[in-house]
Design a protein around this motif. Structure first.
Motif, PDB file in Angstrom:
ATOM      1  N   PHE A   1       0.890  -1.533  -0.222  1.00  0.00           N
ATOM      2  CA  PHE A   1       0.111   0.111   0.271  1.00  0.00           C
ATOM      3  C   PHE A   1       1.132   1.221   0.044  1.00  0.00           C
ATOM      4  N   LEU A   2       1.919   0.954   1.076  1.00  0.00           N
ATOM      5  CA  LEU A   2       2.757   2.650   0.948  1.00  0.00           C
ATOM      6  C   LEU A   2       3.547   2.697  -0.442  1.00  0.00           C
ATOM      7  N   TRP A   3       3.848   1.600  -1.274  1.00  0.00           N
ATOM      8  CA  TRP A   3       4.694   1.256  -2.730  1.00  0.00           C
ATOM      9  C   TRP A   3       3.878   2.149  -3.674  1.00  0.00           C
ATOM     10  N   PHE A   4       2.022   1.500  -3.485  1.00  0.00           N
ATOM     11  CA  PHE A   4       1.623   1.881  -4.334  1.00  0.00           C
ATOM     12  C   PHE A   4       1.381   3.427  -4.269  1.00  0.00           C
ATOM     13  N   CYS A   5       1.023   4.025  -3.262  1.00  0.00           N
ATOM     14  CA  CYS A   5       1.148   5.836  -2.728  1.00  0.00           C
ATOM     15  C   CYS A   5       2.375   6.403  -3.395  1.00  0.00           C
ATOM     16  N   LEU A   6       3.804   6.410  -3.417  1.00  0.00           N
ATOM     17  CA  LEU A   6       4.347   6.106  -3.864  1.00  0.00           C
ATOM     18  C   LEU A   6       4.411   6.820  -5.490  1.00  0.00           C
ATOM     19  N   VAL A   7       4.292   5.614  -5.852  1.00  0.00           N
ATOM     20  CA  VAL A   7       3.707   5.441  -6.999  1.00  0.00           C
ATOM     21  C   VAL A   7       2.643   6.368  -8.127  1.00  0.00           C
ATOM     22  N   LYS A   8       1.764   6.529  -7.274  1.00  0.00           N
ATOM     23  CA  LYS A   8       0.537   7.586  -7.343  1.00  0.00           C
ATOM     24  C   LYS A   8       1.126   8.907  -7.517  1.00  0.00           C
ATOM     25  N   VAL A   9       1.867   8.690  -6.553  1.00  0.00           N
ATOM     26  CA  VAL A   9       2.327  10.768  -6.289  1.00  0.00           C
ATOM     27  C   VAL A   9       3.532  10.766  -7.381  1.00  0.00           C
ATOM     28  N   PHE A  10       4.522   9.545  -7.607  1.00  0.00           N
ATOM     29  CA  PHE A  10       5.500   9.950  -8.682  1.00  0.00           C
ATOM     30  C   PHE A  10       4.626  10.251 -10.300  1.00  0.00           C
ATOM     31  N   ARG A  11       3.308   9.636 -10.262  1.00  0.00           N
ATOM     32  CA  ARG A  11       2.580   9.186 -11.561  1.00  0.00           C
ATOM     33  C   ARG A  11       1.523  10.472 -11.605  1.00  0.00           C
ATOM     34  N   ALA A  12       1.019  11.750 -10.916  1.00  0.00           N
ATOM     35  CA  ALA A  12       1.190  12.577 -10.879  1.00  0.00           C
ATOM     36  C   ALA A  12       1.287  13.923 -11.215  1.00  0.00           C
TER      37      ALA A  12
ATOM     38  N   GLU B   1      -2.013  -8.285  -5.861  1.00  0.00           N
ATOM     39  CA  GLU B   1      -2.229  -7.139  -4.780  1.00  0.00           C
ATOM     40  C   GLU B   1      -0.139  -6.812  -5.116  1.00  0.00           C
ATOM     41  N   PHE B   2       0.724  -7.923  -5.517  1.00  0.00           N
ATOM     42  CA  PHE B   2       1.391  -6.746  -5.920  1.00  0.00           C
ATOM     43  C   PHE B   2       1.699  -6.174  -7.045  1.00  0.00           C
ATOM     44  N   TYR B   3       0.941  -7.101  -8.175  1.00  0.00           N
ATOM     45  CA  TYR B   3       1.805  -6.341  -9.616  1.00  0.00           C
ATOM     46  C   TYR B   3       0.412  -5.060  -9.484  1.00  0.00           C
ATOM     47  N   THR B   4      -0.775  -4.851  -9.067  1.00  0.00           N
ATOM     48  CA  THR B   4      -1.334  -3.921  -9.348  1.00  0.00           C
ATOM     49  C   THR B   4      -0.685  -2.407  -9.194  1.00  0.00           C
ATOM     50  N   PRO B   5       0.475  -1.981  -7.910  1.00  0.00           N
ATOM     51  CA  PRO B   5       1.389  -1.245  -8.048  1.00  0.00           C
ATOM     52  C   PRO B   5       2.540  -1.254  -9.588  1.00  0.00           C
ATOM     53  N   MET B   6       2.801  -2.060  -9.464  1.00  0.00           N
ATOM     54  CA  MET B   6       3.522  -2.754 -10.360  1.00  0.00           C
ATOM     55  C   MET B   6       3.162  -1.704 -11.836  1.00  0.00           C
ATOM     56  N   TYR B   7       1.746  -2.351 -12.361  1.00  0.00           N
ATOM     57  CA  TYR B   7       0.996  -1.579 -13.544  1.00  0.00           C
ATOM     58  C   TYR B   7       0.640  -0.263 -13.294  1.00  0.00           C
TER      59      TYR B   7
END
Length: 311
Positions: A64-75, A213-219
Motif C-alpha cells: 500500500f505504501l509503495w502504491f501511494c508513492l507510485v501515485k505521487v510519482f504518476r501525478a 496485490e503485488f502487481y497492481t502498483p507495478m501496473y
C-alpha cells in the motif's frame, strides 16, 4: 497442467467435523454461485493457502505504501515512463516463477471468459449489418508466454471499445438492447482449451489475490496514468455488462450475484486489487450462468429461472 486439473485438491478427501466445520469446505460444497468447478477449486485452494493467510496480510501495508508513492510519482509525470512491453514480460516472469498452478489457471481462464461474454452480447445485440461496427480482439491464451502479447492491456481496451462501439451502433439504429426469443449461446464454451503444463516448482506458492496485490502498483508504475486509471475503472464494468445481458435474456436473476459496483461512482484506484478479485469472480459467475442457460435451452426448458418447470 490442463484446465481440468487442480494440484492436490484437498476437498475430495476432507472430512466434515460438525464441531469444527471448515469454512472453505462449506463454500466448496455450496452451489449458490454457478461458477465452473475448476475455477471454484482454484480460488478456494488459493484462499486457504499459506500465502493468502500470512504473506498477503503481512505484505499488504508495504504494498500500500509503495502504491501511494507510485501515485505521487504518476501525478508528477503522468505519461513517462511507458513500459508496457516490460510490464507484461515482468508479469509473465513473476507468474511463471512464483504463481501457483491454481493462480495461473485462474488468470488464463479469465481472458477466455471475458472474450466469450463480449461475444455473447455482440451476437445477441440484434445489430444486423451494423454488428461489424463493434470490433473484437479475442483473447484465448493457453500459455503463460501469451501474456507478453499485451494481454492485460488489450483486455481493458476490449471492454471499453466494446461498450463505446456497441452503444454507438445501437444509437445509430435508434434502439436499445431487447430480449431475444432464442439467444445464441454458441460462443459460450462448456470446457476451455487445454492449457500448457503450468509451473509447479518449490517457489510456485503464491495465490492469486496476493499476486494481484503485488502487481497492481507495478501496473500503475509502468503504464501511463491514463492507461492505469482506465484499467482500474474497467473493473467496475461488471454491473454494466450484467445489465446488458439481463436485457438480452429478459431476466435479471444474475444481477443478484454481481457485486462490483456501478462505474458511474468510481472507487479509488487504491482499491484496484480487491476490485480485480471481485471482477474475476463476477465474470466466472456470469459465464457459469450462461452455461446453465445454454444447457436449459438445449434441453428445451425455459430460460427464466422463475419458470423452472418447462419450456
Amino acid at each position: 497442467m490442463s484446465t481440468a486439473q487442480v494440484r492436490d485438491d484437498p476437498f475430495k478427501t476432507m472430512a466434515h467435523d460438525p464441531n469444527d466445520p471448515d469454512p472453505w469446505l462449506a463454500l466448496y460444497l455450496d452451489h449458490s454461485l454457478p461458477i465452473d468447478e475448476t475455477a471454484k477449486r482454484c480460488l478456494l485452494i488459493g484462499q486457504r493457502s499459506w500465502s493468502r493467510r500470512w504473506l498477503f496480510p503481512v505484505s499488504r501495508p508495504l504494498v500500500f505504501l509503495w502504491f501511494c508513492l507510485v501515485k505521487v510519482f504518476r501525478a508528477i509525470t503522468p505519461n513517462w515512463p511507458n513500459l508496457n512491453g516490460l510490464l507484461h514480460k515482468t508479469i509473465h516472469w513473476g507468474l511463471r516463477t512464483f504463481g501457483s498452478p491454481e493462480t495461473n489457471t485462474l488468470i488464463l481462464r479469465h481472458f477466455h471468459v471475458g472474450t466469450e461474454l463480449l461475444a455473447f452480447m455482440k451476437a445477441n445485440a440484434g445489430l444486423g449489418a451494423d454488428v461489424e461496427r463493434v470490433t473484437s480482439h479475442p483473447l484465448r491464451p493457453t500459455r503463460l508466454k501469451d501474456i507478453e502479447d499485451n494481454l492485460f492491456l488489450q483486455h481493458d481496451l476490449n471492454v471499453f471499445n466494446f461498450i463505446i462501439e456497441l452503444n454507438q451502433a445501437l444509437q445509430a439504429q435508434d434502439r436499445e438492447l431487447m430480449p431475444v426469443a432464442r439467444p445464441d449461446f454458441s460462443m459460450i464454451s462448456d470446457t476451455l482449451p487445454e492449457f500448457e503444463d503450468l509451473p509447479d516448482g518449490w517457489l510456485n506458492k503464491i495465490d492469486v489475490q496476493t499476486a494481484v496485490e503485488f502487481y497492481t502498483p507495478m501496473y500503475a508504475l509502468m503504464l501511463p496514468r491514463a492507461d492505469f486509471v482506465r484499467a482500474a475503472h474497467s473493473l467496475q464494468l461488471d454491473e454494466t455488462v450484467a445489465i446488458y445481458i439481463a436485457r438480452i435474456l429478459g431476466t435479471d436473476y444474475h444481477l443478484n450475484f454481481v457485486k462490483n459496483g456501478h462505474p458511474m461512482i468510481a472507487l479509488s484506484t487504491l482499491q484496484a486489487g480487491f476490485r480485480l478479485m471481485m471482477h474475476g469472480l463476477d465474470c466466472e459467475a456470469l459465464h457459469g450462468w450462461l452455461r446453465v442457460l445454454k444447457a436449459r435451452q438445449a434441453a428445451g426448458l425455459a430460460l427464466d429461472p422463475h419458470n423452472l418447470g418447462g419450456s
